[in-house]
Structure formats: structure tokens, C-alpha cells
Scaffold this motif. Structure first.
Motif, PDB file in Angstrom:
ATOM      1  N   TYR A 142      -4.212  -4.278  -3.743  1.00 33.76           N
ATOM      2  CA  TYR A 142      -3.689  -4.428  -2.425  1.00 33.76           C
ATOM      3  C   TYR A 142      -4.775  -4.673  -1.095  1.00 33.76           C
ATOM      4  O   TYR A 142      -5.716  -3.825  -1.266  1.00 33.76           O
ATOM      5  CB  TYR A 142      -2.411  -3.725  -1.789  1.00 33.76           C
ATOM      6  CG  TYR A 142      -1.768  -4.113  -0.625  1.00 33.76           C
ATOM      7  CD1 TYR A 142      -0.921  -5.331  -0.358  1.00 33.76           C
ATOM      8  CD2 TYR A 142      -2.402  -3.373   0.608  1.00 33.76           C
ATOM      9  CE1 TYR A 142      -0.567  -5.333   0.695  1.00 33.76           C
ATOM     10  CE2 TYR A 142      -1.652  -3.607   1.887  1.00 33.76           C
ATOM     11  CZ  TYR A 142      -0.858  -4.719   1.961  1.00 33.76           C
ATOM     12  OH  TYR A 142      -0.396  -5.174   3.209  1.00 33.76           O
ATOM     13  N   LYS A 143      -4.534  -5.931  -0.527  1.00 37.27           N
ATOM     14  CA  LYS A 143      -5.616  -6.104   0.536  1.00 37.27           C
ATOM     15  C   LYS A 143      -4.928  -6.666   1.895  1.00 37.27           C
ATOM     16  O   LYS A 143      -4.670  -7.747   1.647  1.00 37.27           O
ATOM     17  CB  LYS A 143      -6.895  -6.644   0.277  1.00 37.27           C
ATOM     18  CG  LYS A 143      -7.714  -6.536  -0.895  1.00 37.27           C
ATOM     19  CD  LYS A 143      -8.857  -7.446  -1.199  1.00 37.27           C
ATOM     20  CE  LYS A 143      -9.563  -7.134  -2.321  1.00 37.27           C
ATOM     21  NZ  LYS A 143     -10.628  -8.001  -2.753  1.00 37.27           N
ATOM     22  N   ASP A 189       0.907  -1.237   0.066  1.00 36.66           N
ATOM     23  CA  ASP A 189       0.139  -0.030   0.039  1.00 36.66           C
ATOM     24  C   ASP A 189       0.723   1.501   0.011  1.00 36.66           C
ATOM     25  O   ASP A 189       0.459   2.239   0.113  1.00 36.66           O
ATOM     26  CB  ASP A 189      -1.016   0.014   1.394  1.00 36.66           C
ATOM     27  CG  ASP A 189      -0.132  -0.133   2.615  1.00 36.66           C
ATOM     28  OD1 ASP A 189       0.933  -0.196   2.552  1.00 36.66           O
ATOM     29  OD2 ASP A 189      -0.892   0.071   3.516  1.00 36.66           O
TER      30      ASP A 189
END
Length: 274
Positions: free
Chosen positions: A253-254, A233
């Protein structure tokens, strides 16, 4: 790709635990291939054989039938040595790209003072070429090639230019995970000139010719990839937007998915969209 799941996935990683300390990249490098294999796909895994990797403890051994080729970089023949080790708990083999000039040193990308190695450009060229040449020798045709880490980011360019007519890679789709590793680092000024050979034009490496840094290496990968996975991130919005503007499929992105392991299913589904 068709709507059926990918059958063969090639992982090309800069780092992988337990051979290197746990980082964001090395942890995914270790568990993603295992997870994809557990989902009934064939896999192959490659990483550099850095000098800090203890060969005896990790039971590395040279694969004679795959070694012995020379790769010419900057008009010098560089012997390509292939080693292999097994992670028995995962029933997974790992192939290592080795060369005494490039990988015997104990550090990974920078010296003890933190200075980026002057030959990191050649190390990236050697690693990418070494992986693709070895896969050819294995006669194993990947449906998907997934690159992780800065040293793997020339694979998309080489695949789409040098190996574009090779039947082994005729149906290969390529995706790379974009991290913030080395994005701010600078490579040798003649990085682009060292790459222009065997079907690669000056236009193909225009970003590196303009400014040979990590961000432009990532942009060069995006120029020839089919998809990008955002692995952090902390990425420049300009770089992410470049990937989107190229029309690449982008997996966001997670942090939660990385933390709980569900990223494996998300990555697996992403491969099928390429």
C-alpha cells in the motif's frame, strides 16, 4: 504471464462511483479501469446492481441476451439479470449483476441499523458465479481478473475450481485488492456448506468452515489468487503475512500513489508480473 502487457483485464468490484458514494474502493473502482483502458488494454467492469442505484438517472438497461440464466444456491433457482450502463466521459461500459432477492434492497451490506445482512454469504456466491457465467457468455477471455471488495472474494476460488477447465479462463491470472471492509463481520454458519459444489471440496473452504468471517473469506481468496494488492494501511499483519507465506506476489500500500493517481501505472505493472 509472458513479459508482454496484459491485453484484457476484467474488473470485479463491490463498489464504483458515480453509482455509489465515493469511498476508497468506489473511487479506485471508477478510475482504475479507465486508466488501464487508456493504456491500450481491453477492459470489462462488473459490480452488483444495488437497490440504491437509480436506474433511470444512470440509464441502466437489461441485456436480454445475457440474462435468463438461473443460478442454484441453497437448492433454490435464482434468476440472473444482467444490466449495463455507460460512463460516456470515460468511454466505458459497466455490467451490473442483479437479482431481486439479493440486490433490490436499498442498503449495500448492512441494514439501516448497521447489522450485516444474514444472506451476504449467498449474495457473494451469486455475484461471483454471475460474473464468471456472464464473461463466458460474452466469450471474452481475460488475461487478468482484478477483484475489489468483500463481495468479489469468492471469484478466485470459483475460477480455480469450478471454471478451471473452461477455455475462456485457461490463461487468466487473478489478483485481489485487500481492504479492511467486512474483515470483522460474520457470515452465516453454513457459508462453507453452501459453497461445496461443482468441484469445490471441504478442504477448499476450510477457513470458512472453521469461522465464517470476513478475514477467513479474504484468506480463502488468497488461497486461490496469484497476487494481492494491499489497498489499505489498516490491515491485520497476520492476514498480510498469510498472503506472503502463500507465495503470492504482493503490491504494498502506498498512500501517496493513491492520492496522486500513479497507482494506475503501478497496478498495470503488477498485472504484468503475475
Amino acid at each position: 504471464m509472458s513479459d508482454i502487457s496484459a491485453k484484457k483485464v476484467l474488473f470485479v468490484s463491490s463498489e464504483m462511483s458515480p453509482y455509489l458514494p465515493e469511498t476508497e474502493i468506489s473511487t479506485i473502482g471508477r478510475y482504475l479501469p479507465q486508466g488501464i483502458q487508456e493504456r491500450k488494454h481491453e477492459i470489462r467492469v462488473f459490480m452488483p446492481r444495488y437497490g440504491c442505484i437509480n436506474e433511470r438517472r444512470n440509464q441502466l438497461h437489461e441485456v436480454i441476451r445475457l440474462s435468463g440464466m438461473n443460478l442454484v444456491i441453497s437448492e433454490v433457482d435464482r434468476p440472473l439479470i444482467i444490466k449495463v450502463a455507460s460512463i460516456s466521459s470515460a468511454r466505458m461500459q459497466v455490467y451490473f449483476i442483479d437479482n431481486d432477492d439479493y440486490f433490490i434492497r436499498k442498503e449495500i451490506a448492512a441494514d439501516a441499523e448497521g447489522k450485516f445482512f444474514a444472506d451476504n454469504d449467498e449474495r457473494a456466491i451469486f455475484f461471483a458465479r454471475g460474473v464468471l457465467e456472464t464473461v463466458k457468455k460474452l466469450r471474452w477471455a481475460p488475461d487478468v481478473i482484478h477483484c475489489q471488495g468483500w463481495i468479489s472474494l469468492l471469484v478466485p476460488l470459483f475460477l480455480k475450481r469450478i471454471y478451471k477447465d473452461d477455455p475462456i479462463f485457461a490463461n487468466s491470472k487473478i489478483v485481489f485488492s485487500l481492504y479492511d471492509d467486512a474483515l470483522q463481520e460474520s457470515f452465516c454458519n453454513d457459508f462453507a456448506k453452501k459453497i461445496v459444489t461443482g468441484g469445490i471440496s471441504e478442504k477448499d473452504v476450510e477457513f470458512l468452515a472453521k469461522s465464517p468471517d470476513g478475514t477467513n473469506l479474504a484468506k480463502t481468496a488468497a488461497k486461490f489468487a496469484d497476487g494481492v494488492i494491499l489497498g489499505s494501511d489498516r490491515l491485520s499483519p497476520l492476514l498480510v503475512n498469510y498472503c506472503r507465506d502463500r507465495g503470492l506476489k504482493v503490491l504494498p500500500y502506498k498512500a501517496k500513489s493513491i492520492a496522486d493517481g500513479t497507482y494506475i501505472d503501478e497496478y498495470n505493472a503488477f498485472y504484468d508480473q503475475l
